[in-house]
Design a protein around this motif. Structure first.
Motif, PDB file in Angstrom:
ATOM      1  N   ARG A 284       0.819  -1.271  -0.005  1.00 49.77           N
ATOM      2  CA  ARG A 284       0.053   0.004   0.032  1.00 49.77           C
ATOM      3  C   ARG A 284       0.713   1.363  -0.170  1.00 49.77           C
ATOM      4  N   LEU A 285       0.527   2.014  -1.043  1.00 50.50           N
ATOM      5  CA  LEU A 285       1.365   3.192  -1.191  1.00 50.50           C
ATOM      6  C   LEU A 285       0.456   4.544  -1.168  1.00 50.50           C
ATOM      7  N   VAL A 294      -4.385   6.809  -2.395  1.00 57.23           N
ATOM      8  CA  VAL A 294      -3.656   5.376  -2.003  1.00 57.23           C
ATOM      9  C   VAL A 294      -3.866   4.747  -3.174  1.00 57.23           C
ATOM     10  N   VAL A 295      -2.646   3.958  -3.571  1.00 64.01           N
ATOM     11  CA  VAL A 295      -2.706   2.649  -4.384  1.00 64.01           C
ATOM     12  C   VAL A 295      -2.193   1.763  -3.609  1.00 64.01           C
ATOM     13  N   GLY A 296      -2.678   0.398  -4.200  1.00 61.19           N
ATOM     14  CA  GLY A 296      -2.240  -0.982  -3.642  1.00 61.19           C
ATOM     15  C   GLY A 296      -2.502  -2.008  -4.360  1.00 61.19           C
ATOM     16  N   LEU A 315      -5.871  -2.085  -6.246  1.00 57.65           N
ATOM     17  CA  LEU A 315      -6.912  -0.935  -5.457  1.00 57.65           C
ATOM     18  C   LEU A 315      -6.080   0.398  -5.819  1.00 57.65           C
ATOM     19  N   ALA A 316      -7.332   1.456  -5.901  1.00 62.05           N
ATOM     20  CA  ALA A 316      -6.517   2.899  -5.775  1.00 62.05           C
ATOM     21  C   ALA A 316      -7.826   3.723  -5.553  1.00 62.05           C
TER      22      ALA A 316
END
Lengths: 390, 342
Positions: A284-285, A294-296, A315-316
């Motif tokens: 997760r970033l 967030v993107v993951g 995911l984003a």
């Protein structure tokens, strides 16, 4: 109409509130059925040491032909003494006592803080069933208690007991042992054991211990579960034997960089004579310091016999100007064995949301292909509003 | 070639550093400790803190310039000498906490800021007192779980514990194990509706929990769970029964024509047969009896009794050494054991 008195009780609490009374309404409509769901939630402190909470829902499903339905999820009044010596609640709530399974009841619960760091908890009531709140029902009841000794600031060791009767017949009789403690700033552990007394045998055992060093948290866990002991003793399927399953593994959570979290969950499991692996890797970033965007991603492998599959997920959530955001989640599941259910099961959701002060709105499109549907597209609309009344 | 790859990696790392939030903390950390050692009192910079009030009591450029006569830059001092996000965190804390500096300085602290801000002595990394510091004096609030003395609205502000019981790893799976011995602690933040959303029996899920805006929110039934739920249930027998009543599944399974009075069946070939090799159902039922009960519970149990009643062709379904405290006249024994039969 059976909800009217309950909604009345919830609303009648408003004028008495000394502290803010919070109200929340959530509406969800989907094209899937098509169906709609409206949830009304209220909570507030009636006076110091006394609070109340209520959640009711109403739903309409045009395909079922049953018209509108609704029920109460929670309606409870809680009170505690000034020193915290005694705390009680009555109404409809979820009772959770140590290692005993949580149960949704209409009843009452009481907790006492005794000398020498001992605690005593008891609860009793009627188990909630979906259609049984006001309609006539047979004489079902559940009662239980737990005695615990506190350890340090956050831990305790406890023993609990609960018995449940369905229509007067013994359905569950369970003994639970639980222990948990924060040993120091870096180490903590938790354990629970539930023993079925009707058909004697272990129902569930779990142990978990974790260590935190810098940005890394490592957790070791193991679990044993006997499904037949989790069924009510009145079920025919509780008499066909005891084939437990076990799982053990480790979860490593690493804050690799201030905005990057990495999680690895590596486990092995045994069901009957079948072994399998359960491997999950997640990243997760956060794209800004507050984590608004967030993107993951996630990779997962679940092995073992007919149930083996591999999955990937992306995911984003991207924050946009004017309180808008776009959220998306995509998943791809590939079962090892097709068995006529399709070789790939994709699932995806794209949502646009808007949130400002007490309003929240979202529009989403969900698309999938699964063993059930060759392809399916649904639209979802969600609207929420919160109020705070002084 | 190796040099080129190395250089490329360095460039990539530098480019990524900003995205990953990698900064040089030493350059932005305010040297509190150095100021204290130099004899600068706290209130010289944090003016007005002893009187309390709503402000943050942070020093402005003018107060810095009383000592630092020659600033090296025209920008605001706090713009560089405070780590990013620290002031925003302070504003957030002020919004969510009930705290009065004036009251504390006159009370136990007796004008000594370092009684609570012990971080000054340790270094400069963490200036805000941790909760354990508060509990040195407010121990009774901790033992009575009276959080509302300091936290304005813990259930609403979304704070998460930082150390033990931190909701990381696979918290949805592990929360039961951790919460078993700390139920009262959980209740300090979580309302009943939070527990009832999953453990409640009267609604499948709350609308508020269907967080379309946040795909990262924790949930037991993530993403395409409805497609893979049979795989998940098979890999973890009994997992469904820890929250759901077995009869919760039958309404959906009947509607989807995988159970009930329909011709469709989810069972593979050889599920029920005359020889043991053709009788997969016995082994599978023992592995996860809750899965069978989800469709064949209640009146559906008669299907099993047809073969497995005492004297029936299916023989006894009990394993060797099986025992129960239930009398034969009780349910479910009497389904297969008519009065007098053993």
């Amino acid at each position: 109409m059976k909800l009217a008195p309950l909604v009345g009780i919830a609303l009648a609490a408003a004028p008495v509130a000394a502290d803010p009374l919070r109200l929340r309404a959530d509406a969800l409509a989907t094209t899937a059925s098509p169906a709609g769901l409206l949830v009304l939630e209220a909570d507030g402190a009636l006076r110091s040491g006394m609070s109340a909470e209520a959640v009711v829902w109403m739903a309409g499903d045009r395909t079922s032909g049953e018209g509108a339905s609704g029920d109460v999820l929670v309606i409870a009044v809680q009170a505690q003494t000034k020193t915290g010596f005694a705390r009680g609640k009555v109404g409809r709530f979820v009772s959770s006592l140590g290692a005993l399974r949580p149960v949704h009841v209409d009843g009452g619960a009481l907790r006492l803080r005794l000398p020498k760091r001992f605690d005593a908890e008891v609860f009793a009531g009627m188990p909630v069933s979906p259609a049984g709140f006001i309609d006539g029902r047979s004489w079902d009841w559940i009662a239980g208690g737990r005695v615990a000794r506190r350890l340090g600031d956050y831990g305790s060791v406890g023993v609990g007991y609960a018995q449940r009767r369905d229509a007067g017949r013994l359905a569950t009789e369970e003994l639970g042992l639980d222990a948990g403690a924060a040993i120091d700033k870096r180490h903590d552990l938790g354990a629970r054991l539930a023993y079925d007394l009707v058909t004697p045998g272990l129902a569930e055992v779990g142990v978990s211990a974790s260590r935190r060093t810098g940005g890394v948290r490592t957790e070791l866990y193991a679990r044993h579960r006997s499904p037949s002991h989790l069924l009510p003793a009145t079920s025919l399927f509780s008499v066909i034997g005891d084939v437990p399953s076990q799982r053990a593994g480790t979860v490593i959570t690493w804050r690799a960089a201030p905005r990057l979290d990495l999680i690895a969950d590596l486990a092995a499991r045994r069901v009957d004579d079948e072994y399998g692996e359960e491997l999950v890797g997640r990243a997760r970033l956060r794209l800004d310091p507050r984590g608004a965007s967030v993107v993951g991603g996630e990779l997962r492998r679940s092995g073992g016999g007919l149930s083996a599959w591999t999955g990937v997920r992306a995911l984003a959530r991207i924050a946009l100007p004017h309180a808008f955001a776009i959220a998306t989640e995509l998943e791809l599941v590939i079962p090892d064995e097709d068995r006529g259910r399709g070789g790939v099961w994709p699932w995806g959701l794209v949502a646009t949301t808007w949130e400002r002060s007490d309003w929240q709105a979202a529009v989403a499109v969900e698309a999938s292909a699964s063993p059930e549907y060759r392809h399916r597209i649904d639209a979802l609309f969600q609207l929420s509003r919160r109020w705070s009344v002084k | 070639m190796k040099r080129a790859v190395g250089a490329l990696l360095c460039v990539a790392l530098v480019a990524c550093a900003g995205i990953l939030g990698l900064t040089r903390p030493a350059s932005t950390q305010f040297p509190h400790r150095a100021h204290v050692i130099a004899g600068v009192t706290c209130t010289k910079c944090h003016q007005g803190v002893e009187a309390g009030g709503p402000g943050l009591h942070l020093p402005d450029d003018a107060s810095c310039l009383t000592c630092h006569a020659k600033p090296h830059d025209t920008r605001s001092c706090l713009g560089c000498h405070v780590p990013p996000g620290r002031i925003e965190a302070l504003v957030e804390a002020k919004q969510h906490l009930i705290f009065d500096h004036a009251k504390h300085l006159k009370g136990e602290a007796q004008g000594n800021c370092m009684r609570c801000h012990v971080g000054v002595a340790d270094g400069d990394a963490r200036m805000r007192p941790v909760m354990a510091t508060c509990f040195k004096c407010h121990g009774e609030a901790q033992s009575a779980r009276k959080c509302d003395g300091c936290h304005k609205d813990l259930a609403e502000d979304g704070s998460l514990p930082q150390s033990h019981l931190a909701h990381d790893g696979n918290w949805v799976r592990d929360h039961g194990m951790r919460a078993a011995s700390s139920g009262d602690l959980c209740e300090t933040c979580h309302k009943q509706s939070f527990c009832a959303d999953c453990h409640g029996q009267t609604v499948p899920t709350l609308t508020s929990r269907r967080r379309l805006a946040d795909p990262f929110s924790a949930s037991a039934h993530r993403a395409g769970f409805s497609a893979r739920h049979s795989l998940e249930a098979r890999a973890d027998p009994g997992a469904c029964a820890t929250c759901h009543q077995p009869d919760k599944c039958i309404a959906c399974h009947t509607a989807k024509q995988v159970a009930g009075d329909t011709r469709a069946t989810p069972h593979p070939r050889g599920w029920v047969g005359l020889t043991s090799a053709e009788n997969l159902h016995g082994r599978e039922a023992r592995r996860d009896p809750a899965a069978c009960a989800s469709c064949h519970g209640g009146a559906g149990e008669k299907l099993c009794v047809q073969c497995h009643a005492v004297g029936g062709v299916g023989g006894t379904p009990h394993p060797p050494g099986w025992s129960s405290r239930q009398p034969l006249s009780a349910m479910p024994c009497r389904l297969c054991h008519p009065i007098g039969a053993r």
